[in-house]
Design an enzyme around this catalytic site. Structure first.
Site, PDB file in Angstrom:
ATOM      1  N   LYS A   1      42.251  40.660  96.825  1.00 14.90           N
ATOM      2  CA  LYS A   1      43.172  40.851  97.952  1.00 14.90           C
ATOM      3  C   LYS A   1      44.479  40.093  97.686  1.00 14.90           C
ATOM      4  CE  LYS A   1      43.736  39.585 102.880  1.00 14.90           C
ATOM      5  NZ  LYS A   1      43.080  39.049 104.093  1.00 14.90           N
TER       6      LYS A   1
ATOM      7  N   ASP B   1      50.389  36.780 105.496  1.00 17.65           N
ATOM      8  CA  ASP B   1      49.689  37.478 106.579  1.00 17.65           C
ATOM      9  C   ASP B   1      50.116  36.914 107.929  1.00 17.65           C
ATOM     10  OD1 ASP B   1      47.993  38.863 108.206  1.00 17.65           O
ATOM     11  OD2 ASP B   1      46.152  37.852 107.549  1.00 17.65           O
TER      12      ASP B   1
ATOM     13  N   LYS C   1      49.501  36.509 114.687  1.00 13.72           N
ATOM     14  CA  LYS C   1      48.711  35.282 114.745  1.00 13.72           C
ATOM     15  C   LYS C   1      49.467  34.220 115.544  1.00 13.72           C
ATOM     16  CE  LYS C   1      46.518  35.725 110.172  1.00 13.72           C
ATOM     17  NZ  LYS C   1      45.106  35.715 110.573  1.00 13.72           N
TER      18      LYS C   1
ATOM     19  N   ASP D   1      46.905  33.958 101.444  1.00 10.91           N
ATOM     20  CA  ASP D   1      46.106  35.175 101.657  1.00 10.91           C
ATOM     21  C   ASP D   1      46.126  36.100 100.434  1.00 10.91           C
ATOM     22  OD1 ASP D   1      44.317  36.356 103.359  1.00 10.91           O
ATOM     23  OD2 ASP D   1      45.816  37.530 104.446  1.00 10.91           O
TER      24      ASP D   1
ATOM     25  N   ASP E   1      45.618  42.620 112.264  1.00 12.32           N
ATOM     26  CA  ASP E   1      45.339  41.389 111.518  1.00 12.32           C
ATOM     27  C   ASP E   1      44.106  41.553 110.613  1.00 12.32           C
ATOM     28  OD1 ASP E   1      45.743  38.832 110.659  1.00 12.32           O
ATOM     29  OD2 ASP E   1      44.983  37.860 112.487  1.00 12.32           O
TER      30      ASP E   1
ATOM     31  N   GLU F   1      43.781  43.272 108.041  1.00 13.52           N
ATOM     32  CA  GLU F   1      44.518  44.081 107.064  1.00 13.52           C
ATOM     33  C   GLU F   1      43.924  44.036 105.666  1.00 13.52           C
ATOM     34  OE1 GLU F   1      45.190  41.039 107.696  1.00 13.52           O
ATOM     35  OE2 GLU F   1      45.457  40.248 105.683  1.00 13.52           O
TER      36      GLU F   1
ATOM     37  N   ARG G   1      40.898  44.333 104.542  1.00 13.32           N
ATOM     38  CA  ARG G   1      39.973  45.443 104.278  1.00 13.32           C
ATOM     39  C   ARG G   1      40.726  46.759 104.134  1.00 13.32           C
ATOM     40  NH1 ARG G   1      36.935  43.980 109.821  1.00 13.32           N
ATOM     41  NH2 ARG G   1      37.840  41.977 109.244  1.00 13.32           N
TER      42      ARG G   1
END
Ligand code: BES
Ligand code: MN
Ligand code: ZN
Length: 503
Positions: free
Chosen positions: A274, A279, A286, A297, A356, A358, A360
């Site tokens: 990933k 993020d 967030k 991230d 959020d 994201e 996946r």
């Protein structure tokens, strides 16, 4: 740093042969209850009882983590001896050894010493072979010396004095110990790359930067590297990945790195990382506190980079492909919204209930893409869920797989590399939580079992090969005063690949 190996049999009066007048210091172990180790006993003889007197005087208790530097030593090739406490002899284990080596390095790094003769690696450690002490000591040194200074305006206090380490080793372990030097150095270099990428600020470490880093890695190690841009990603039909990328002005990239260590026909192991370089949560934004940490991230991608670098330097005889979907997750007028339905590369439609979730959404398209490689196994690595941190804290990486053999291999590698990993459940019953009223699947399953439903989502796109998922949200970085990337799970991944290659 120059590491070398020298076979040494302490029972044969070889103390001065080992030192050979070249070392500034010899590092010796002392157990609690003041027992000198083999090497220390020999040094005691040639220094006419200096160590026995030191220990008797109570200056070195042998307590774990304690160190004592003796200076102006005569009778041996070095003028200093560093005594290192090893703790209780009957409790001496991997952990005690690692702590002792760390204490030794810290003590040495605080001095101007350049050349070290190191005998601790020769101590027998339960459940470990003779070369392990060398490997572990090198990794410990590289860990305590790692510093991220790239973004400081002024260089920090000059060069390190420590230059050369000679490890004493039993003659029978000579060959394995030399390989341990090579492998540990390659692993540490890989981990440093991972840590650097994680620690870089998100305005520098963008998807484009990761693409450039891949190209450079390819040049340095003769790896084939492809970096696909927006147009090519569109042509592949990665609607899920692109839905995350579209709220950002930074263009996305899809990176493929090939390590061709075996025959062209041998099925590769594929690592998918990933690569969200920042993020914010997107429209499901967030809270502000600690949001800076979301620069990490991309550490799934970072650990793929580090692992590829490590195995390339090792010259691993295995085909390995690193695959990295990378973009930012930003709120914007054109960003993906809660309620949007996107079509993944596999054709599966996804209702985005929370922007959020994201990770996946970018990984699912990468998991479909890698089918073309007919992989022997696929492992994805992702800072995927806060729920995994709640479940396992910062000690264990979460391992999810339906494939018992693959999970077993990863758990074995985790033990071997001391990179703790815990297997989590993946029962079909959890899949029901991903039901969508409007699309084939929803991108969230609610708070209960959040790490598991995230893995369940990914599993739907990984049906055509043996697959495992590593959630590293809790283990890839540290918060607080020592804030920064840890380099995990590069040790685990590298060990897994070394084991597969039988090297
Ligand atoms: N990158 C985060 C996961 C994360 C959280 C990593 C904390 C490290 C520390 C991920 O993209 C995310 O935001 N996940 C959400 C999922 C939720 C919306 C279902 C989460 O964990 O809160
Ligand atoms: Mn997120
Ligand atoms: Zn994320």
């Amino acid at each position: 740093m120059d590491f070398s190996i020298k076979a040494c049999d302490w029972s044969k009066g070889s103390a001065n042969g080992f030192l050979n007048g070249k070392a500034d210091v010899v590092v010796l172990g002392v157990f609690e209850a003041q027992t000198l180790t083999g090497a220390a006993r020999e040094m005691d003889l040639v220094t006419k009882g200096l160590l026995t007197r030191t220990v008797k005087a109570g200056d070195m208790s042998g307590k774990a983590g304690s160190t004592l530097m003796l200076t102006e030593v005569t009778g041996i090739g070095a003028s200093r001896i560093l005594l290192v406490g090893l703790g209780k002899q009957d409790a001496f284990n991997q952990k005690a050894y690692t702590e002792a080596t760390r204490a030794a390095w810290r003590a040495l790094l605080a001095t101007k010493i350049a050349n070290v003769a190191f005998t601790l690696a020769q101590l027998p450690v339960p459940e470990r072979t003779g070369d392990w002490g060398v490997r572990c000591a090198i990794l410990a040194l590289r860990e305590v010396t790692y510093k991220f200074t790239q973004m400081k305006s002024k260089p920090e206090n000059g060069d390190r004095a420590l230059k050369k380490v000679v490890f004493s080793i039993d003659a029978a372990d000579d060959k394995a110990a030399k390989l341990a030097v090579k492998h540990a150095t390659a692993l540490a270099n890989g981990m440093d790359l991972t840590r650097d990428l994680g620690n870089l600020p998100p305005n520098v470490c963008t998807p484009t930067y990761l693409g450039q880093t891949a190209k450079k890695l390819g040049k340095d190690f003769k790896l084939k590297v492809e970096v696909l841009g927006q147009k090519q990603i569109e042509a592949l039909g990665m609607g899920s990945f692109l839905s995350v990328a579209k709220g950002s002005v930074e263009p996305p990239a899809f990176i493929v790195i090939h390590h061709q260590g075996a025959g062209a026909k041998a099925a590769p192991v594929v690592l998918v990382g990933k690569g969200i370089t920042f993020d914010t949560g997107g429209i499901s934004i967030k809270p502000g506190e600690g949001m800076d940490e979301m620069k990490y991230d991309m550490l799934g991608a970072g650990s793929v980079f580090g692992t590829m670098r490590a195995i390339a330097e090792m010259g691993l005889k295995l085909n390995v492909i690193g695959v990295i979907p990378t973009c930012e997750n930003m709120p914007a007028g054109n960003a993906v919204k809660p309620g949007d339905i996107v079509t993944s590369m596999s054709g599966t439609t996804i209702e985005v209930l929370n922007t959020d979730a994201e990770g996946r959404l970018i990984l699912c398209d990468a998991l479909t893409y890698v089918e073309r490689f007919k992989p022997a196994a696929v492992i994805d690595i992702a800072t995927l869920t806060g729920a995994c941190v709640v479940a396992l804290g910062h000690h264990n990486t979460g391992l999810f797989s339906k494939d018992d053999a693959l999970a077993g291999e990863l758990l074995d590698a985790s033990k071997e590399a001391i990179d703790p990993t815990w297997r989590m459940p993946l029962d079909d019953e959890y899949q029901e939580l991903l039901k969508s009223n409007f699309a084939d699947v929803a991108n969230i399953g609610g708070r209960p079992g959040g790490a598991i439903t995230a893995a369940c989502f990914l599993s739907r796109f990984a049906q055509n090969y043996p697959w495992a998922h590593l959630d590293i949200a809790g283990t890839a970085w540290k918060s607080g005063a020592a804030k920064g990337a840890t380099g995990r799970p590069v040790p685990l991944l590298t060990q897994f690949l070394v084991d597969r290659a039988g090297q």
